[in-house]
Scaffold this motif. Structure first.
Motif, PDB file in Angstrom:
ATOM      1  N   GLN A  69      43.522   0.688 -34.863  1.00  0.00           N
ATOM      2  CA  GLN A  69      44.403   1.149 -35.929  1.00  0.00           C
ATOM      3  C   GLN A  69      43.665   2.127 -36.834  1.00  0.00           C
ATOM      4  O   GLN A  69      42.425   2.119 -36.912  1.00  0.00           O
ATOM      5  N   HIS A  70      44.434   2.940 -37.547  1.00  0.00           N
ATOM      6  CA  HIS A  70      43.840   3.938 -38.435  1.00  0.00           C
ATOM      7  C   HIS A  70      43.986   3.575 -39.909  1.00  0.00           C
ATOM      8  O   HIS A  70      43.337   4.190 -40.749  1.00  0.00           O
ATOM      9  N   ARG A  71      44.831   2.594 -40.193  1.00  0.00           N
ATOM     10  CA  ARG A  71      45.042   2.215 -41.582  1.00  0.00           C
ATOM     11  C   ARG A  71      44.788   0.711 -41.752  1.00  0.00           C
ATOM     12  O   ARG A  71      44.951  -0.085 -40.819  1.00  0.00           O
ATOM     13  N   LEU A  72      44.372   0.372 -42.953  1.00  0.00           N
ATOM     14  CA  LEU A  72      44.053  -1.005 -43.304  1.00  0.00           C
ATOM     15  C   LEU A  72      45.021  -1.485 -44.378  1.00  0.00           C
ATOM     16  O   LEU A  72      45.161  -0.830 -45.423  1.00  0.00           O
ATOM     17  N   VAL A  73      45.685  -2.609 -44.143  1.00  0.00           N
ATOM     18  CA  VAL A  73      46.493  -3.232 -45.194  1.00  0.00           C
ATOM     19  C   VAL A  73      45.545  -3.864 -46.199  1.00  0.00           C
ATOM     20  O   VAL A  73      44.649  -4.623 -45.840  1.00  0.00           O
ATOM     21  N   LEU A  74      45.727  -3.523 -47.473  1.00  0.00           N
ATOM     22  CA  LEU A  74      44.880  -4.072 -48.531  1.00  0.00           C
ATOM     23  C   LEU A  74      45.285  -5.514 -48.863  1.00  0.00           C
ATOM     24  O   LEU A  74      46.255  -6.043 -48.356  1.00  0.00           O
ATOM     25  N   GLY A  75      44.526  -6.114 -49.777  1.00  0.00           N
ATOM     26  CA  GLY A  75      44.886  -7.414 -50.322  1.00  0.00           C
ATOM     27  C   GLY A  75      44.115  -8.563 -49.717  1.00  0.00           C
ATOM     28  O   GLY A  75      44.348  -8.924 -48.563  1.00  0.00           O
ATOM     29  N   HIS A  76      43.198  -9.146 -50.483  1.00  0.00           N
ATOM     30  CA  HIS A  76      42.475 -10.331 -50.013  1.00  0.00           C
ATOM     31  C   HIS A  76      42.644 -11.527 -50.950  1.00  0.00           C
ATOM     32  O   HIS A  76      42.255 -12.637 -50.609  1.00  0.00           O
ATOM     33  N   GLU A  77      43.238 -11.323 -52.120  1.00  0.00           N
ATOM     34  CA  GLU A  77      43.508 -12.424 -53.046  1.00  0.00           C
ATOM     35  C   GLU A  77      44.978 -12.800 -52.888  1.00  0.00           C
ATOM     36  O   GLU A  77      45.848 -12.286 -53.585  1.00  0.00           O
ATOM     37  N   SER A  78      45.277 -13.705 -51.985  1.00  0.00           N
ATOM     38  CA  SER A  78      46.647 -13.915 -51.539  1.00  0.00           C
ATOM     39  C   SER A  78      47.324 -15.109 -52.193  1.00  0.00           C
ATOM     40  O   SER A  78      46.688 -16.043 -52.678  1.00  0.00           O
ATOM     41  N   LEU A  79      48.644 -15.057 -52.161  1.00  0.00           N
ATOM     42  CA  LEU A  79      49.490 -16.189 -52.517  1.00  0.00           C
ATOM     43  C   LEU A  79      50.800 -16.015 -51.766  1.00  0.00           C
ATOM     44  O   LEU A  79      51.420 -14.947 -51.826  1.00  0.00           O
ATOM     45  N   GLY A  80      51.208 -17.034 -51.023  1.00  0.00           N
ATOM     46  CA  GLY A  80      52.442 -16.933 -50.262  1.00  0.00           C
ATOM     47  C   GLY A  80      53.122 -18.281 -50.106  1.00  0.00           C
ATOM     48  O   GLY A  80      52.588 -19.323 -50.488  1.00  0.00           O
ATOM     49  N   ARG A  81      54.330 -18.227 -49.539  1.00  0.00           N
ATOM     50  CA  ARG A  81      55.097 -19.438 -49.277  1.00  0.00           C
ATOM     51  C   ARG A  81      55.405 -19.507 -47.783  1.00  0.00           C
ATOM     52  O   ARG A  81      55.842 -18.523 -47.183  1.00  0.00           O
ATOM     53  N   VAL A  82      55.155 -20.646 -47.190  1.00  0.00           N
ATOM     54  CA  VAL A  82      55.330 -20.808 -45.750  1.00  0.00           C
ATOM     55  C   VAL A  82      56.806 -20.654 -45.376  1.00  0.00           C
ATOM     56  O   VAL A  82      57.690 -21.283 -45.970  1.00  0.00           O
ATOM     57  N   LEU A  83      57.071 -19.808 -44.385  1.00  0.00           N
ATOM     58  CA  LEU A  83      58.407 -19.655 -43.819  1.00  0.00           C
ATOM     59  C   LEU A  83      58.587 -20.553 -42.610  1.00  0.00           C
ATOM     60  O   LEU A  83      59.626 -21.186 -42.436  1.00  0.00           O
ATOM     61  N   GLU A  84      57.567 -20.601 -41.759  1.00  0.00           N
ATOM     62  CA  GLU A  84      57.623 -21.477 -40.587  1.00  0.00           C
ATOM     63  C   GLU A  84      56.221 -21.803 -40.120  1.00  0.00           C
ATOM     64  O   GLU A  84      55.297 -21.001 -40.247  1.00  0.00           O
ATOM     65  N   ASP A  85      56.061 -23.016 -39.595  1.00  0.00           N
ATOM     66  CA  ASP A  85      54.774 -23.436 -39.032  1.00  0.00           C
ATOM     67  C   ASP A  85      55.030 -24.391 -37.872  1.00  0.00           C
ATOM     68  O   ASP A  85      55.208 -25.600 -38.068  1.00  0.00           O
ATOM     69  N   PRO A  86      55.059 -23.872 -36.668  1.00  0.00           N
ATOM     70  CA  PRO A  86      55.325 -24.725 -35.505  1.00  0.00           C
ATOM     71  C   PRO A  86      54.222 -25.742 -35.226  1.00  0.00           C
ATOM     72  O   PRO A  86      54.441 -26.689 -34.473  1.00  0.00           O
ATOM     73  N   THR A  87      53.056 -25.570 -35.844  1.00  0.00           N
ATOM     74  CA  THR A  87      51.960 -26.521 -35.608  1.00  0.00           C
ATOM     75  C   THR A  87      52.143 -27.808 -36.398  1.00  0.00           C
ATOM     76  O   THR A  87      51.494 -28.813 -36.095  1.00  0.00           O
TER      77      THR A  87
END
Length: 348
Positions: free
Chosen positions: A58-76
Motif C-alpha cells: 500500500q502507498h498510504r497509511l491510516v493514522l490513529g493509534h489511540e483507539s476507542l470503539g464499540r464491538v459490532l460483531e465477534d464470532p469468537t
C-alpha cells in the motif's frame, strides 16, 4: 468508509477519504465501530514526514493509534456486540525474537514489530476496524467518554511497572515522585503515582491554562521552577519532556538509590556543556538507575484499564481539551500549543 490517511515520508499529505475499503478479514475476527481516536505528537511527526510506514503493498497509511470503539460483531465469543474496546498498538515481530515470543513485544529486540497507525499496520482513524481477540482490550462502559486515553495510560502503566521492578532490587520505600512535563503522559504518570499513595510533584513551564489545576486536583504539587531549583530530592523521576537539559537535570537531582524513568524522546542535534564525569560518579556512588521506557504489552494495557476505572471520570474528561468531528480532521491535527489532548470524534 471514511479514513484519515497520509503518504508516509511525504510532508503534509494528510487527507480524509470516504472511499476507503472495509477492513480486511485478515486483520482480525472482531469488527469494531470507531468512536474516537486520540491525537498525539507521534501523529504530528508522521504527518510531517519524519517517519511512518504503510502496510505492505500500500502507498498510504491510516493514522490513529489511540483507539476507542464499540464491538459490532465477534464470532469468537471473546466480546459481545456493544462492548467497549481499544486495540493494542504494537504486534510482535514474525521471527519472533525472545521477547516477542512470550508476549513482551514492547521489548522487541530486532525492531521487526508492527504498529497500528505507525508502522506497517493500518491505524484506527477509520469508521470501522478489525482486531484479533488477543489485541483487543475491554473497557468499563463508564469510560466511554475517555476510553481513548487507554493507550497513553498503558505507556505509563509500563513505566511504573518497571520502576517498581527496579526498585525491588533492594529494600526500597519511595516517598516522593517528580514528574517533568504536564502533557498527557506526564499527567497520567502523576495520576498513577497518586494511586500509589506517593507524594507527587509535577514540573512544567505553563503558569496558566488547565495544567496547574489538574495537578493540584490530584493532590499533587505543581512547580514552574527549574529542576535544579527544587528543594527536595525525589525518590523517583518520570521524565516526560525529552528536553536534553531537563533529562540531565533529573539525573543529577534524584535521590540516593533513586530511579529515573525516561519516557520523553529528544529530537537530537543539540549540544550541552555538561560535566559527564560528575554525573557518572553520582550515579555509581548512589546506586542510581536511569532507564528508558516506551510502548506496552498486553499486561500493561490491562493495568491501564484498571487505573482508568479507579480514576475520577471528571478529571479524566478534563484532559481532553478539544473534541473535533472527523469532518474537521485538519483542525484536529493542527497543533495549537494550548491543548492537552485532542480527540477526533467519529460519532459527530
Amino acid at each position: 468508509m471514511r479514513a484519515v490517511t497520509v503518504a508516509p515520508g511525504i510532508p503534509d499529505s494528510l487527507t480524509l477519504t470516504d472511499e476507503w475499503p472495509e477492513p480486511a478479514a485478515e486483520e482480525g475476527a472482531i469488527l469494531v465501530e470507531a468512536l474516537a481516536v486520540g491525537i498525539c505528537g507521534t501523529d504530528h511527526e508522521i504527518i510531517s514526514g519524519a517517519y511512518g510506514e504503510a502496510p505492505p503493498g500500500q502507498h498510504r497509511l491510516v493514522l490513529g493509534h489511540e483507539s476507542l470503539g464499540r464491538v459490532l460483531e465477534d464470532p469468537t465469543g471473546a466480546f459481545h456486540a456493544g462492548d467497549l474496546v481499544a486495540g493494542i498498538v504494537r504486534h510482535p515481530d514474525p521471527v519472533p525474537c525472545a521477547n516477542c515470543a512470550v508476549g513482551e513485544w514492547d521489548m522487541c529486540r530486532n525492531g521487526r514489530y508492527t504498529e497500528h497507525g505507525i508502522k506497517a499496520l493500518p491505524g484506527f482513524a477509520r469508521d470501522r476496524w478489525r482486531v484479533q481477540p488477543k489485541f483487543a482490550v475491554g473497557l468499563d462502559p463508564a469510560l466511554a467518554p475517555v476510553g481513548m486515553l487507554l493507550e497513553p495510560t498503558s505507556v505509563v502503566a509500563k513505566a511504573w511497572d518497571h520502576i517498581e521492578r527496579i526498585g525491588a532490587r533492594a529494600e526500597w520505600q519511595p516517598q516522593s515522585v517528580l514528574v517533568t512535563g504536564a502533557g498527557p503522559i506526564g499527567l497520567l504518570a502523576a495520576l498513577l503515582a497518586t494511586q500509589r499513595g506517593l507524594s507527587v510533584h509535577v514540573l512544567d513551564r505553563n503558569t496558566t491554562g488547565p495544567k496547574p489545576d489538574l495537578v493540584r486536583s490530584l493532590g499533587a504539587t505543581y512547580h514552574t521552577s527549574t529542576v535544579g531549583e527544587l528543594d527536595f530530592q525525589p525518590d523517583v523521576v518520570v521524565e516526560c519532556t525529552g528536553a536534553p537539559s531537563v533529562v540531565l537535570d533529573t539525573m543529577c537531582k534524584v535521590g540516593p538509590t533513586g530511579v529515573v524513568c525516561l519516557t520523553g524522546v529528544s529530537s537530537g542535534g543539540r549540544t550541552i556543556d555538561f560535566d559527564a564525569g560528575a554525573l557518572n560518579r553520582s550515579l555509581v556512588l548512589e546506586n542510581t538507575v536511569v532507564f528508558g521506557s516506551v510502548n506496552a504489552n498486553r499486561r500493561h494495557w490491562g493495568l491501564a484499564a484498571e487505573a482508568l476505572a479507579r480514576a475520577d471520570l471528571s478529571w479524566l474528561e478534563s484532559l481532553i481539551t478539544r473534541r473535533v468531528p472527523v469532518t474537521e480532521y485538519a483542525d484536529a491535527y493542527a497543533a495549537t500549543g494550548d491543548d492537552i489532548k485532542v480527540v477526533l470524534d467519529f460519532q459527530r
